[in-house]
Write a protein that holds these residues in place. Structure first.
Motif, PDB file in Angstrom:
ATOM      1  N   ASP A 223       0.882  -1.154   0.093  1.00  0.00           N
ATOM      2  CA  ASP A 223      -0.007   0.044  -0.005  1.00  0.00           C
ATOM      3  C   ASP A 223       0.814   1.354   0.080  1.00  0.00           C
ATOM      4  O   ASP A 223       1.682   1.408   0.840  1.00  0.00           O
ATOM      5  N   ARG A 319      -4.807  -1.082  -6.924  1.00  0.00           N
ATOM      6  CA  ARG A 319      -6.054  -0.284  -7.260  1.00  0.00           C
ATOM      7  C   ARG A 319      -5.512   1.119  -7.158  1.00  0.00           C
ATOM      8  O   ARG A 319      -4.897   1.685  -6.042  1.00  0.00           O
ATOM      9  N   TRP A 373     -11.096   2.348   3.017  1.00  0.00           N
ATOM     10  CA  TRP A 373     -10.340   1.860   1.938  1.00  0.00           C
ATOM     11  C   TRP A 373      -9.093   1.467   2.704  1.00  0.00           C
ATOM     12  O   TRP A 373      -8.477   0.313   1.916  1.00  0.00           O
ATOM     13  N   ARG A 378     -11.461  -4.994   4.841  1.00  0.00           N
ATOM     14  CA  ARG A 378     -11.349  -5.185   3.443  1.00  0.00           C
ATOM     15  C   ARG A 378      -9.938  -6.243   3.416  1.00  0.00           C
ATOM     16  O   ARG A 378      -8.978  -6.004   2.539  1.00  0.00           O
ATOM     17  N   ARG A 381      -8.590  -7.376   0.010  1.00  0.00           N
ATOM     18  CA  ARG A 381      -8.403  -6.305  -1.238  1.00  0.00           C
ATOM     19  C   ARG A 381      -7.104  -6.243  -1.712  1.00  0.00           C
ATOM     20  O   ARG A 381      -6.124  -6.728  -1.347  1.00  0.00           O
ATOM     21  N   LEU A 384      -3.046  -0.975  -2.760  1.00  0.00           N
ATOM     22  CA  LEU A 384      -3.594   0.391  -3.098  1.00  0.00           C
ATOM     23  C   LEU A 384      -2.654   1.421  -3.201  1.00  0.00           C
ATOM     24  O   LEU A 384      -1.703   1.248  -2.481  1.00  0.00           O
ATOM     25  N   GLN A 540      -0.688 -10.715  -1.782  1.00  0.00           N
ATOM     26  CA  GLN A 540      -2.175  -9.807  -1.680  1.00  0.00           C
ATOM     27  C   GLN A 540      -2.890 -10.502  -0.648  1.00  0.00           C
ATOM     28  O   GLN A 540      -3.130 -11.853  -0.309  1.00  0.00           O
ATOM     29  N   GLY A 541      -3.393  -9.533   0.347  1.00  0.00           N
ATOM     30  CA  GLY A 541      -4.321 -10.201   1.326  1.00  0.00           C
ATOM     31  C   GLY A 541      -3.748 -10.436   2.673  1.00  0.00           C
ATOM     32  O   GLY A 541      -4.220 -10.861   3.699  1.00  0.00           O
TER      33      GLY A 541
END
Length: 555
Positions: A223, A319, A373, A378, A381, A384, A540-541
């Motif tokens: 992130d 994202r 966010w 999440r 997700r 980000l 991820q995650g």
């Protein structure tokens, strides 16, 4: 009376034509030479004679008026923004200024006052020029034409003497040509703008990064948050009275972050602008090119060949989010810059009062981002990349809220009590010392909100960059530097070390002693060119829930 009018108009016109861009330079004798423009226009008026005095006045307005207006605009722009006037680049800003007035982004009295003052100045300049032309035309003389030739010959002789002396006598001159010089300078700026536009177009078309380029593995799954703090310049940390209020604040946050196990690093960046046009700084960081005027910004928006930093993160599985809580509605251009999601002010669900320029105060906007966010709701997700543009420290710096416990923010109505305690902007801006104190309070609030947000979301696979978009206007700070602080916080020390090495950052939150000042334009290629693979993998995650920070109420 006929002899008094030329004298009464010649002196102020000579002073205005000699007005330097930086008015402090008036102490040098260089600026006190008689203007050649006045000498030639006076000769022209004499040649017209008393019978054509009105024609002489009209010609004086046409010839001297633009030069005088340029002199005043040049000094005004330099005092406000610390840069030269560039008409070719500045005129496209007029529609933006009109739109800001329409939306109420500036105090309603300010454009009215500026318009009235502008009209008054134009009338005074026109009156001075008219009086100068008419006064010289009506001077008693046995032969006006002979006097005109003599006066013109004296001016041109002085110009020739200056040329003969050359640059070896820099502290004085026989005659000044500043008025003509300003007109020629604007023409040169126009040519330079066209050349810069051509170079920028080539740079966009010849991007060294492949259109399908992705980021190195060091940033995959991480992130990354870029927080732009409005009007946050180096001047806020090393110049009184700002430093006395803001440096202790950063020291407190450095201690809090250390208790949480994070060791931030800080440095300085060169912004492409000062005192306004924040979007140029955002574009420079994203594009990896110096975008320092409106024409360059429009060119970047309408060319799709350049990979922005957001595009790189998007192609690497992130994202991408652009959050602008000061923008009132949709902004389609965000997609061109590589952002899949855009959050304007209405998207934050804020029901409290506006605070100055900002319809949504910084803490509330960041609370929404942290909850919706970056929250634990999440867990699966994608990573980000978020660029967040804060706005509470934007002029007029009043009213300014205070931080409240994040869990008490609700829909923002709890902040209403702070909006009624503020000093009116019209009174504040008439008193420079109180204005500087208000700027410090507004910036202090924004920095508190930014660091509190960072402390709440920082995890092993999180990177937060907090930086200024540009320094405040020189009229507020008394400083013309374009340097802004950057603070880097990372959950992984390896990623922090990479950025420290590439940007020349120093430990802590006070970047006052630094040998290297990087450009904002370097950040895109810094991320793209980082090949170190020493950081911990961020699948991820795999972030998990942010640990409890133990921050004080309101932090």
């Amino acid at each position: 009376m006929r002899r008094l009018l030329p004298l009464a108009t010649t002196v102020p016109l000579a002073l205005l034509l000699a007005l330097p861009m930086d008015v402090t330079a008036l102490r040098y004798p260089w600026f006190w030479a008689p203007p050649l423009e006045l000498i030639l226009v006076a000769a022209l008026a004499l040649a017209c004679g008393p019978q054509r005095a009105r024609i002489a006045g009209f010609l004086a307005v046409l010839s001297l008026g633009p030069m005088l207006l340029l002199a005043l605009l040049e000094a005004l722009v330099f005092q406000l923004f610390g840069r030269p006037l560039r008409l070719a680049a500045d005129l496209p800003l007029l529609p933006i200024a009109i739109e800001a007035i329409r939306l109420g982004s500036v105090p309603g009295w300010l454009p009215v006052l500026a318009l009235l003052l502008g009209l008054l100045v134009l009338l005074l300049l026109a009156g001075l020029c008219w009086g100068f032309g008419v006064g010289w035309a009506r001077l008693p003389s046995a032969s006006h034409r002979r006097a005109a030739w003599r006066l013109a010959a004296a001016g041109l002789t002085a110009l020739a003497l200056d040329a003969a002396l050359g640059p070896g006598t820099p502290h004085w001159r026989v005659v000044a040509t500043d008025g003509i010089g300003r007109l020629l300078l604007q023409l040169r700026h126009y040519r330079e703008l066209q050349q810069a536009r051509a170079r920028l177009e080539r740079a966009i078309a010849e991007d060294p990064l492949h259109p399908a380029s992705t980021l190195p593995g060091l940033w995959v799954g991480v992130d990354v948050v870029v927080l732009f703090v409005e009007s946050y310049g180096q001047v806020a940390l090393d110049r009184s009275p700002f430093a006395e209020m803001l440096r202790p604040r950063l020291a407190v946050w450095q201690e809090r972050l250390a208790r949480l196990g994070f060791a931030p690093a800080s440095g300085l960046l060169e912004s492409p602008t000062i005192g306004g046009q924040s979007w140029l700084a955002h574009a420079t960081l994203l594009a990896g090119l110096t975008i320092d005027h409106e024409s360059a910004w429009q060119l970047l928006l309408h060319r799709d060949r350049r990979s922005t930093l957001a595009h790189l993160f998007q192609r690497s599985g992130h994202r991408t989010l652009l959050a602008m809580p000061a923008v009132g509605g949709p902004w389609p251009e965000s997609a061109r810059l590589g952002f899949a999601s855009f959050l304007p002010a209405p998207a934050f669900g804020y029901a409290g009062p506006p605070f100055g320029f900002a319809p949504v105060p910084d803490q509330f906007a960041l609370a929404v981002l942290a909850r919706e966010w970056f929250g634990a709701t999440r867990p699966l997700r994608p990573p980000l990349f978020a660029l967040v543009v804060l706005a509470t420290s934007h002029a007029p710096f009043t009213p300014v809220p205070q931080l409240v416990p994040w869990e008490e923010l609700g829909d923002g109505r709890v902040l209403a009590r702070f909006s009624t305690e503020a000093e009116p902007a019209a009174e504040l801006w008439r008193q420079p010392e109180r204005l500087r104190a208000a700027y410090s309070r507004a910036l202090g609030y924004s920095l508190d909100a930014a660091f509190a947000f960072a402390a709440r979301i920082l995890q092993r696979c999180t990177l937060v960059l907090i930086l200024g978009d540009h320094p405040p206007a020189a009229a507020i700070s008394g400083d013309h530097r374009r340097t802004v602080p950057i603070h880097v916080l990372a959950g992984d020390p390896v990623r922090l070390a990479v950025l420290r090495a590439r940007l020349g950052l120093l430990p802590g939150l006070l970047p006052l002693e630094q040998g290297k000042i990087a450009s904002m334009a370097e950040l895109r290629d810094l991320f793209a060119g980082t090949r170190s693979e020493g950081g911990e993998a961020c699948a991820q995650g795999g972030w998990g829930e942010a640990p409890s920070r133990g921050l004080a109420p309101g932090s």
